[in-house]
Scaffold this active site. Structure first.
Site, PDB file in Angstrom:
ATOM      1  N   THR A   1      13.537  23.843  11.378  1.00 12.90           N
ATOM      2  CA  THR A   1      12.896  23.799  10.293  1.00 12.90           C
ATOM      3  C   THR A   1      13.261  24.914   9.182  1.00 12.90           C
ATOM      4  O   THR A   1      13.055  24.815   8.161  1.00 12.90           O
ATOM      5  CB  THR A   1      11.730  23.209  10.307  1.00 12.90           C
ATOM      6  OG1 THR A   1      10.681  24.475  10.614  1.00 12.90           O
ATOM      7  CG2 THR A   1      11.326  22.107  11.300  1.00 12.90           C
TER       8      THR A   1
ATOM      9  N   LEU B   1      11.439  22.846   4.851  1.00 10.84           N
ATOM     10  CA  LEU B   1      11.111  21.385   4.651  1.00 10.84           C
ATOM     11  C   LEU B   1      10.824  20.919   6.157  1.00 10.84           C
ATOM     12  O   LEU B   1      11.754  20.184   6.779  1.00 10.84           O
ATOM     13  CB  LEU B   1      11.792  20.643   4.071  1.00 10.84           C
ATOM     14  CG  LEU B   1      11.990  20.744   2.481  1.00 10.84           C
ATOM     15  CD1 LEU B   1      12.727  19.791   1.716  1.00 10.84           C
ATOM     16  CD2 LEU B   1      10.561  21.015   1.899  1.00 10.84           C
ATOM     17  N   HIS B   2       9.726  21.470   6.828  1.00 13.65           N
ATOM     18  CA  HIS B   2       9.533  21.142   8.343  1.00 13.65           C
ATOM     19  C   HIS B   2       9.330  19.492   8.553  1.00 13.65           C
ATOM     20  O   HIS B   2      10.485  18.934   9.373  1.00 13.65           O
ATOM     21  CB  HIS B   2       8.112  21.732   8.723  1.00 13.65           C
ATOM     22  CG  HIS B   2       8.036  23.100   8.231  1.00 13.65           C
ATOM     23  ND1 HIS B   2       8.435  24.220   9.013  1.00 13.65           N
ATOM     24  CD2 HIS B   2       7.141  23.539   7.540  1.00 13.65           C
ATOM     25  CE1 HIS B   2       8.179  25.300   8.634  1.00 13.65           C
ATOM     26  NE2 HIS B   2       7.200  24.920   7.523  1.00 13.65           N
ATOM     27  N   ASP B   3       8.671  18.850   8.222  1.00 20.08           N
ATOM     28  CA  ASP B   3       8.263  17.663   8.497  1.00 20.08           C
ATOM     29  C   ASP B   3       9.581  16.675   8.123  1.00 20.08           C
ATOM     30  O   ASP B   3       9.885  15.755   8.964  1.00 20.08           O
ATOM     31  CB  ASP B   3       7.225  16.872   8.146  1.00 20.08           C
ATOM     32  CG  ASP B   3       5.859  17.710   8.677  1.00 20.08           C
ATOM     33  OD1 ASP B   3       4.932  17.635   7.790  1.00 20.08           O
ATOM     34  OD2 ASP B   3       6.046  18.322   9.762  1.00 20.08           O
TER      35      ASP B   3
END
Ligand code: RIB
Ligand code: CA
Length: 324
Positions: A207, A253-255
């Site tokens: 991520t 933008l992890h998720d």
């Protein structure tokens, strides 16, 4: 045990998922990506957990974002308001006091479902044909672990658990050793990583390669849509913490990586390895101990991602958000 995903079957039918989240600007972008992709994803429901901010805020944020998508009603279920055994740790320092700081977002009109999130997860997995529902946790794993403890029969019925959490080469973001989602509820993560369902893990290692930049944020702003503007302003707010901490490289933008994998798994590469969770040492609590180099005989239990095609990721995200 759930059967492996049949790619031909998946091509003809969107994948049925439950998104479990703690919005959070990056959770919000992940929700929009999923709701903008009906040919790939059917969101059966959104379950919410305490994490980035307390539950009364994460559930409000989830309802507001689902309405912002404008793709029709999506049931939102409130879940656990604290970890299994520990005191809740939140991340207002990253996401702001509301959890969705940045642009103002209208109060949601849709009511919260009366069913508890854990009951919704159990009932859905028992109702839908075995091996046809994917769980997509984007926050602490308290809801998922509670469902697995309360109804162990659901574990073999889960198609896959595709989650954002953990770290190996990137080490921690909330402590030197641990990533936030795992750190908040390490006992819950331990239950999930041992449950036997097929796991796909999006750690910070991948991520942190999904970084916003001025040109990538401009692409959202130039859409001239409310959704594009919101994504741009969330990214503007969200990146200030990571730029201050890691230097001027933009916001990870992890998720959205979880949802992007469901649509374009080819954008990601990783290894099927053993990953276990530290639950005893206070020094390394919540660490994902990933046997990336295969130095143990521990049984592989997770597809642990290490790299993504960042340009391909942002091209997908931009194309899909522009649909809203
Ligand atoms: O460590 C990043 C994770 O923690 C993301 O899911 C973010 O939304 C927070 O929940
Ligand atoms: Ca999250």
């Amino acid at each position: 045990m759930a059967q492996p995903v049949n790619q031909d079957e998946q091509m003809s039918h969107p994948r049925k998922i439950i998104i479990d989240c703690d919005p959070g600007q990056d959770d919000a972008i992940a929700l929009l990506l999923a709701l903008a992709s009906p040919e790939d994803i059917s969101v059966l429901g959104v379950t919410v957990v305490a994490g980035n901010v307390p539950l009364h805020l994460t559930e409000r944020n989830a309802r507001a974002v689902c309405e912002l998508a404008g793709t029709g009603p999506i049931p939102v279920f409130a879940g656990c308001d604290a970890p299994l055994q520990r005191k809740l740790v939140t991340a207002e320092h990253v996401h702001g006091a509301t959890g969705l700081d940045g642009p103002p977002l209208p109060e949601p009109q849709q009511p919260l479902e009366t069913t508890h999130a854990v009951d919704f997860i159990i009932e859905t997995l028992r109702r839908e044909p075995s091996g046809t529902v994917t769980l997509c946790p984007l926050g602490p794993l308290t809801n998922i672990a509670t469902a697995l403890r309360r109804a162990p029969d659901i574990a073999p019925r889960i198609q896959e658990i595709v989650l954002m959490g953990g770290a190996y080469f990137e080490v921690g973001n909330i402590t030197p050793a641990a990533e936030f989602n795992i750190y908040v509820d390490p006992e819950a993560a331990d239950i999930v990583f041992r449950c036997g369902a097929p796991l796909v893990v999006m750690p910070l290692d991948v991520t942190h390669k999904a970084l916003t930049s001025p040109s990538r944020i401009r692409a959202f702003r130039n859409m001239g849509t409310t959704a594009g503007q919101m994504v741009a302003e969330w990214a503007d707010f969200f990146e200030r913490f990571d730029i201050a901490k890691y230097g001027g490289n933009g916001a990870p933008l992890h998720d959205p990586c979880v949802i992007a994998w469901l649509i374009r798994p080819d954008l990601f590469t990783g290894r099927h390895i053993n990953v276990e969770i530290e639950t005893r040492s206070e020094l390394t609590l919540g660490m994902t101990v990933a046997d990336w180099w295969g130095v143990t005989d521990r049984t592989p239990n997770a597809l642990f991602m290490g790299h993504l095609d960042a340009d391909g990721f942002f091209a997908l995200l931009t194309e899909r958000i522009a649909r809203l």
